[in-house]
Scaffold this motif. Structure first.
Motif, short mmCIF file in Angstrom:
data_model
loop_
_atom_site.label_atom_id
_atom_site.label_comp_id
_atom_site.label_asym_id
_atom_site.label_seq_id
_atom_site.Cartn_x
_atom_site.Cartn_y
_atom_site.Cartn_z
N VAL A 1 0.90 -1.09 0.07
CA VAL A 1 -0.01 0.02 0.09
C VAL A 1 0.91 1.34 0.15
CG1 VAL A 1 -1.91 1.22 1.24
CG2 VAL A 1 -1.92 -1.25 1.16
N VAL A 2 0.70 2.12 -0.95
CA VAL A 2 1.41 3.27 -1.06
C VAL A 2 0.52 4.43 -0.46
CG1 VAL A 2 2.72 5.00 -2.30
CG2 VAL A 2 3.15 2.48 -2.81
N THR A 3 0.95 5.29 0.31
CA THR A 3 0.22 6.31 0.88
C THR A 3 0.51 7.64 0.33
OG1 THR A 3 1.50 6.41 2.93
CG2 THR A 3 -0.60 5.00 2.85
N GLU A 4 -0.38 8.65 0.09
CA GLU A 4 0.06 9.97 -0.30
C GLU A 4 0.52 10.72 0.96
OE1 GLU A 4 0.81 11.10 -3.34
OE2 GLU A 4 0.15 9.15 -4.37
N ASP A 5 1.66 10.75 1.20
CA ASP A 5 2.22 11.31 2.43
C ASP A 5 3.70 11.71 2.19
OD1 ASP A 5 2.91 12.36 4.95
OD2 ASP A 5 2.20 10.58 6.11
N GLU A 6 4.09 13.10 2.35
CA GLU A 6 5.32 13.54 2.11
C GLU A 6 6.28 13.18 3.45
OE1 GLU A 6 6.92 14.63 -0.55
OE2 GLU A 6 4.95 14.19 -1.44
N ALA A 7 5.77 12.90 4.47
CA ALA A 7 6.31 12.42 5.57
C ALA A 7 6.89 10.94 5.40
CB ALA A 7 5.57 12.35 6.88
N PRO A 8 8.35 10.68 5.30
CA PRO A 8 8.90 9.46 5.34
C PRO A 8 8.71 8.38 6.28
CG PRO A 8 10.59 11.06 4.97
CD PRO A 8 9.31 11.86 5.64
N ASP A 9 8.00 7.43 5.68
CA ASP A 9 7.41 6.35 6.70
C ASP A 9 7.36 5.00 5.89
OD1 ASP A 9 6.67 5.34 9.09
OD2 ASP A 9 4.66 6.07 8.97
N ALA A 10 7.54 3.92 6.73
CA ALA A 10 7.22 2.59 6.08
C ALA A 10 6.97 1.63 7.43
CB ALA A 10 8.45 2.25 5.39
N TYR A 11 6.05 0.84 7.19
CA TYR A 11 5.76 -0.11 8.36
C TYR A 11 5.07 -1.40 7.81
CZ TYR A 11 1.35 2.48 8.23
OH TYR A 11 0.23 3.14 7.90
N ALA A 12 5.06 -2.13 8.54
CA ALA A 12 4.25 -3.77 8.33
C ALA A 12 3.04 -3.65 9.14
CB ALA A 12 5.18 -4.69 8.66
N LEU A 13 2.05 -3.85 8.58
CA LEU A 13 0.57 -4.04 9.11
C LEU A 13 0.12 -5.30 9.38
CD1 LEU A 13 -1.57 -1.69 10.33
CD2 LEU A 13 -2.41 -1.84 8.21
N PRO A 14 0.17 -5.98 10.54
CA PRO A 14 -0.45 -7.25 10.68
C PRO A 14 -1.87 -7.45 10.31
CG PRO A 14 0.77 -6.65 12.70
CD PRO A 14 0.63 -5.31 11.71
N GLY A 15 -2.38 -8.74 9.72
CA GLY A 15 -3.43 -9.00 9.08
C GLY A 15 -3.72 -10.17 8.56
N LEU A 16 -4.74 -10.68 8.14
CA LEU A 16 -5.00 -11.83 7.17
C LEU A 16 -5.65 -11.25 5.83
CD1 LEU A 16 -6.79 -13.81 10.14
CD2 LEU A 16 -4.57 -13.96 9.18
N PRO A 17 -4.82 -11.06 4.94
CA PRO A 17 -3.35 -11.03 4.94
C PRO A 17 -2.81 -9.58 5.38
CG PRO A 17 -4.12 -10.32 2.53
CD PRO A 17 -5.16 -10.48 3.54
N GLY A 18 -1.62 -9.60 5.90
CA GLY A 18 -0.85 -8.24 6.34
C GLY A 18 -0.48 -7.22 4.93
N ARG A 19 -0.26 -6.23 5.41
CA ARG A 19 0.21 -5.15 4.31
C ARG A 19 1.52 -4.48 4.90
NH1 ARG A 19 -3.60 -7.51 2.30
NH2 ARG A 19 -5.74 -6.59 1.53
N VAL A 20 2.10 -4.11 3.88
CA VAL A 20 3.42 -3.16 3.84
C VAL A 20 2.71 -2.06 3.23
CG1 VAL A 20 5.61 -2.73 3.03
CG2 VAL A 20 5.10 -5.20 3.66
#
Length: 313
Positions: free
Chosen positions: A128-147
Motif C-alpha cells: 500500500v502506497v500512501t500519499e504522504d510527504e512524511a517518510p514512513d514505512a511499516y508492516a501492518l499485521p492482518g489476514l493478509p498483512g500489508r506493507v
C-alpha cells in the motif's frame, strides 16, 4: 516452602545481563527466539513462585484454612516462609496479573484494529502506497498483512533501494515478528525485571529483517546504506508523525525505522560479516531456562507436600 521457590526470582535478576550479548553476538533469528522464550518462561515461573508464596500466607489464616480443611497451626509450624514474605508476594502477584491482563487487552485491541485496517486497504501484492510527504514505512499485521510505504519514503530512497525496504518490511509479516514482541512484552508485564529482554527483542527482530534483506539482495553494504537513509529521513519527519509510530510500535499502524532500534548498531552489524549461532550463549540460555523450570516444578512439589502435611489429603 524451600529455596526452590525463590530461584526463579533470582534468575530474573540475572537474565537481563544476557540481553545485550545475545542481541549483539548471536544470529538475530536465534537471538529473537532465545530472548522471547526467556522472557516468557521466566515471567511465568516468577508468577507461579509468587502465587505459591502467597497461598502459604493464606492457609495460615484460620478462616481461610477451614475452607480447605487445612490446619493453620500446622501450616505455621511446617512452613518456614515468613508471613510478611507471603503478604508481599501476594501484592506483587496481584500487580503482575493486572499488568499482564492489561497488556494482553491492549495488544489484542491493537492487533484487531491493525487487521481491520489491513483488510480495508486496497493493495497490490500486499503493498500500500500512501500519499504522504512524511517518510514512513511499516508492516501492518492482518489476514493478509500489508506493507505500507509513504510517497515521502519512496522519494527519499533511490529506486534500487526500494526492494530492500520492501523485503525488510515483508520479513516482519512472514516471520510474525509482532508475535515475538507481544510474547516478550507479556513476560515483562508479569515481571518488570525482564523489560531489558523485551527491549532486546524489538532490536533483534529489526536485525532479523535486515539480514533477510541482505540475503535477498546479496549486498550488505547497500542494505546498511538504505537502513541509514530511511532512519535519518524518518527522524526528520514531523514530530507528531514520529510520536504516533513510537506509541503504536510493531503491533500498531506505524513503525518508523528510526524508532525500531538503535540504528547505528544495525548499520554496523550489516557492515560486518554475518553473525553465526553462538553455542555458548545458547547453552547458557537453555541452562537458565531449564533451571527456572525445574525450580518451579520443585516448588510446586514442595507446596503439594505442605498441603498434605497440613491436612488437605
Amino acid at each position: 516452602m524451600r529455596i526452590a521457590v525463590y530461584l526463579p526470582l533470582l534468575l530474573s535478576l540475572l537474565a537481563p545481563l544476557g540481553a545485550r550479548p545475545l542481541s549483539e553476538r548471536c544470529e538475530p533469528r536465534l537471538a529473537t527466539w532465545l530472548l522471547t522464550a526467556s522472557a516468557l518462561v521466566l515471567g511465568a515461573a516468577t508468577t507461579i513462585s509468587l502465587g505459591l508464596l502467597a497461598v502459604t500466607g493464606l492457609i495460615r489464616i484460620p478462616q481461610l484454612a477451614d475452607l480447605g480443611h487445612w490446619s493453620s497451626h500446622r501450616a505455621q509450624h511446617n512452613d518456614p516462609t515468613q508471613l510478611s514474605i507471603a503478604l508481599v508476594a501476594g501484592l506483587l502477584l496481584g500487580g503482575a496479573v493486572l499488568a499482564a491482563a492489561r497488556m494482553l487487552w491492549r495488544r489484542a485491541r491493537t492487533l484487531a484494529a491493525a487487521a481491520l485496517d489491513a483488510a480495508c486497504m486496497p493493495a497490490r501484492d500486499g503493498l500500500v502506497v500512501t500519499e504522504d510527504e512524511a517518510p514512513d514505512a511499516y508492516a501492518l499485521p492482518g489476514l493478509p498483512g500489508r506493507v505500507v510505504v509513504s510517497t515521502g519514503m519512496l522519494h527519499t530512497l533511490h529506486e534500487t533501494e526500494h526492494d530492500i525496504l520492501l523485503t525488510h518490511e515483508r520479513a516482519h509479516l512472514t516471520a510474525h515478528h509482532y508475535a515475538f514482541v507481544a510474547l516478550a512484552q507479556l513476560g515483562a508485564a508479569a515481571n518488570p525485571l525482564l523489560r531489558p529482554l523485551a527491549t532486546a527483542v524489538t532490536y533483534t527482530i529489526e536485525r532479523w529483517a535486515d539480514e533477510n534483506a541482505a540475503t535477498a539482495t546479496g549486498d550488505r553494504t547497500r542494505v546498511a546504506r538504505t537502513v541509514g537513509k530511511a532512519a535519518l529521513a524518518a527522524r526528520r519527519a514531523p514530530a507528531l508523525t514520529r510520536a504516533g509510530g513510537a506509541a503504536l510500535g510493531i503491533l500498531g499502524r506505524r513503525s518508523p525505522l528510526a524508532t525500531a532500534g538503535p540504528v547505528p548498531r544495525r548499520v554496523a552489524a550489516l557492515l560486518a560479516p554475518p553473525l553465526r549461532r553462538h553455542p555458548g550463549l545458547t547453552a547458557a540460555t537453555a541452562t537458565l531456562l531449564t533451571a527456572a523450570a525445574l525450580a518451579t516444578a520443585e516448588a510446586a512439589h514442595d507446596f503439594h507436600l505442605l498441603l498434605r502435611t497440613v491436612g488437605a489429603w
